[in-house]
Design a protein around this motif. Sequence first.
Motif, PDB file in Angstrom:
ATOM      1  N   GLN A  80       0.971  -1.151  -0.002  1.00 25.49           N
ATOM      2  CA  GLN A  80      -0.139  -0.025  -0.030  1.00 25.49           C
ATOM      3  C   GLN A  80       0.964   1.247   0.014  1.00 25.49           C
ATOM      4  O   GLN A  80       2.039   1.430   0.309  1.00 25.49           O
ATOM      5  CB  GLN A  80      -0.850   0.095   1.259  1.00 25.49           C
ATOM      6  N   ALA A  81       0.234   2.354  -0.452  1.00 23.94           N
ATOM      7  CA  ALA A  81       0.900   3.509  -0.738  1.00 23.94           C
ATOM      8  C   ALA A  81       1.607   3.893   0.905  1.00 23.94           C
ATOM      9  O   ALA A  81       2.303   4.689   1.045  1.00 23.94           O
ATOM     10  CB  ALA A  81       0.145   4.570  -1.260  1.00 23.94           C
ATOM     11  N   GLU A  82       0.656   3.896   1.952  1.00 24.53           N
ATOM     12  CA  GLU A  82       1.090   4.440   3.014  1.00 24.53           C
ATOM     13  C   GLU A  82       1.950   3.649   3.887  1.00 24.53           C
ATOM     14  O   GLU A  82       2.948   4.128   4.396  1.00 24.53           O
ATOM     15  CB  GLU A  82      -0.071   3.880   4.227  1.00 24.53           C
ATOM     16  N   CYS A 124      -1.026   0.416  10.006  1.00 24.70           N
ATOM     17  CA  CYS A 124      -2.483  -0.091  10.573  1.00 24.70           C
ATOM     18  C   CYS A 124      -3.348   0.782  10.028  1.00 24.70           C
ATOM     19  O   CYS A 124      -4.508   0.991  10.484  1.00 24.70           O
ATOM     20  CB  CYS A 124      -2.276  -0.277  11.957  1.00 24.70           C
ATOM     21  N   GLN A 125      -3.017   1.772   8.826  1.00 26.97           N
ATOM     22  CA  GLN A 125      -4.098   2.839   8.396  1.00 26.97           C
ATOM     23  C   GLN A 125      -5.026   2.075   7.303  1.00 26.97           C
ATOM     24  O   GLN A 125      -6.248   2.250   7.077  1.00 26.97           O
ATOM     25  CB  GLN A 125      -3.395   3.989   7.806  1.00 26.97           C
ATOM     26  N   SER A 126      -4.429   0.995   6.487  1.00 25.31           N
ATOM     27  CA  SER A 126      -5.064   0.570   5.385  1.00 25.31           C
ATOM     28  C   SER A 126      -4.674  -0.936   5.395  1.00 25.31           C
ATOM     29  O   SER A 126      -3.778  -1.363   5.661  1.00 25.31           O
ATOM     30  CB  SER A 126      -4.811   1.183   3.922  1.00 25.31           C
ATOM     31  N   ARG A 127      -5.846  -1.623   4.913  1.00 24.25           N
ATOM     32  CA  ARG A 127      -5.484  -3.132   4.764  1.00 24.25           C
ATOM     33  C   ARG A 127      -6.398  -3.933   3.594  1.00 24.25           C
ATOM     34  O   ARG A 127      -7.483  -3.212   3.340  1.00 24.25           O
ATOM     35  CB  ARG A 127      -6.215  -3.621   6.251  1.00 24.25           C
ATOM     36  N   LEU A 128      -5.489  -4.726   2.907  1.00 20.68           N
ATOM     37  CA  LEU A 128      -6.411  -5.171   1.846  1.00 20.68           C
ATOM     38  C   LEU A 128      -7.138  -6.130   2.132  1.00 20.68           C
ATOM     39  O   LEU A 128      -7.094  -7.045   2.910  1.00 20.68           O
ATOM     40  CB  LEU A 128      -5.144  -6.048   0.960  1.00 20.68           C
ATOM     41  N   VAL A 129      -8.621  -5.944   1.609  1.00 24.95           N
ATOM     42  CA  VAL A 129      -9.932  -6.848   1.855  1.00 24.95           C
ATOM     43  C   VAL A 129      -9.826  -7.732   0.789  1.00 24.95           C
ATOM     44  O   VAL A 129      -9.910  -8.851   1.116  1.00 24.95           O
ATOM     45  CB  VAL A 129     -10.924  -5.939   1.993  1.00 24.95           C
ATOM     46  N   SER A 130      -9.798  -7.503  -0.280  1.00 22.35           N
ATOM     47  CA  SER A 130      -9.890  -8.269  -1.548  1.00 22.35           C
ATOM     48  C   SER A 130      -9.646  -7.921  -2.546  1.00 22.35           C
ATOM     49  O   SER A 130      -9.555  -6.645  -2.700  1.00 22.35           O
ATOM     50  CB  SER A 130     -11.222  -8.834  -1.763  1.00 22.35           C
TER      51      SER A 130
END
Lengths: 249, 313
Positions: free
Chosen positions: B73-75, B178-184
């Motif tokens: 992720q970019a973050e 822990c700001q963004s997380r892959l769901v699908s």
Amino acid sequence: MKILVAIKRVVDPGVRVRPFADGSGMDLAAAKMSINPFCEIAVEAAIRLKEQGFASEILVVSVGPAVVQEQLRAALALGADRAIHINTDEPLEPLSIAKLLRAVVIQEGPGLILLGKQSIDGDNNQTGQMLAALCNYPQGTFASKINPMGDEVHVTRELDGGLQTLALSLPAVITTDLRLNQPRFPTMPNIIKARQKPLRTLTPAELGIDMELRVITESLAIPRSRPAGVKVQSVTELLEKLRTEARVL
Amino acid sequence: MNNAKVLVVLEPAESGLGTANARVLGAVTALRQHLPLECDLVLCTNSPMQIDAAVAMPDVAQVMWPDSLPDVQAETLAPWLASLASSYGYVFIASNSFGKNLLPRLAALLDNQPITDVTAIDSPHRFQRPIYAGSAIASVYTEQTQKLLGIRTSAFNAVAPGRGTARKVVVPGPAGQCQSRLVSEETVALERPELTAARVVVAGGRGLLNRDNFNLLYRLADKLGAAVGASRAAVDAGFVANDMQVGQTGKVIAPELYIAVGISGAVQHLAGMSESRVVVAINKDPDAPIFDVADYGLVADLFDVLPELITQL
């Protein structure tokens, strides 16, 4: 929760524009101006999130000369609750806009920030990502679906290879793509009501932001036009030309 | 800061270096016309296949990859790349969905104004990029000591692998976030050449009328070994998936041969294909704007033309 939507005034997408012959700028005289289509989708997304009960207030923000108030009023007529106009005649670029928006974010503390993924004039596709970085918020760019899920928001993103869904903690920045929604039209009573909604004006100096341009547009050129083609009369003739003249088959 | 050093951020690829990345190296070659440059590559993966492909690239000093990688992720990537990029005068990345998501976030952390969709490099400080959906080409100038460029890959030729002599350097990977997380993810299984890399592209528009009729286009594509694209109208109507869209907000491509079928030719579509070498337009409306950019136009009903083309090829 408060949603902040940043919008941009651009030439209406239905208008064909071209640069001045001397390359000094775009000839926009008398061109109809509108909310950037991607920003309009962001406004619509915010209104739907408010209608779903996820948000309680929609704040719409724009940067530019006094005329951008037309687009802020248009967004208020669509359903935003109040507006902030950052008044400047200076030329703008994504980094300075992101800094201005960050200053507003600090003042207002929105739980969600929506922007169009790009403007149809500059085509930069940068401001949302830069704002997210400056605020140290997560980002969901090129969104085609937005679903609040508890204390997160799930964003489906349109990528080169398909779709991706991310869960973002809040506050977050989301940039909207074309297929997220179909924006509504304002109703006449809402256009009249919008005139009474609060619109506050700030300046970059009040927000403490330096507007010096880092990238200067020196000139604009008309793109190389393709030479006039020919009409063929049949599939056979077309294939013949592609094989022997264009030599691509 | 070393102005004569360029860092190329490679997007993760399914196999090998990745077409977009090879074309970004083409932009490095273009900058070398103006400035002798040392070029380093950094991977956003530790896939051995991409490492091998990167090391094989000619005129590369150093190939770096992370010892571990929590996600892409970019973050996660932006702060990591910001620390790696600090000594480079130039940072290049493809202006595609990976690079467009990442580069502005990276740039903001460096207090830098990046330049996206670069189509030409005129000097070490001067670049070209299209604006207003390609209605104008802007010549832009920057004196920033670090220049962050998003490269429009269709505008540069891919560099072929050679006998690389790059040093391999494993660097500490980025910290997790822990700001963004892959769901699908719904990735499209490619049965045909990839749109941005194909020599021939056939594209369909609203004139195809429905999803089933795109099968005609797929059959034509298979005869030609072509990729299949679509106009925004066809994607909005749900005939095909979003990743097939060609245009201002979709993919920008420049194949040898582009065959537009049932596409009227809105400005935003032309922005995505007008650099193709040979353009063929098939449309029953003789006034469709697509004919203005077509080398060969056939005014006819596509439902008559497509079966005939498939038979004759």
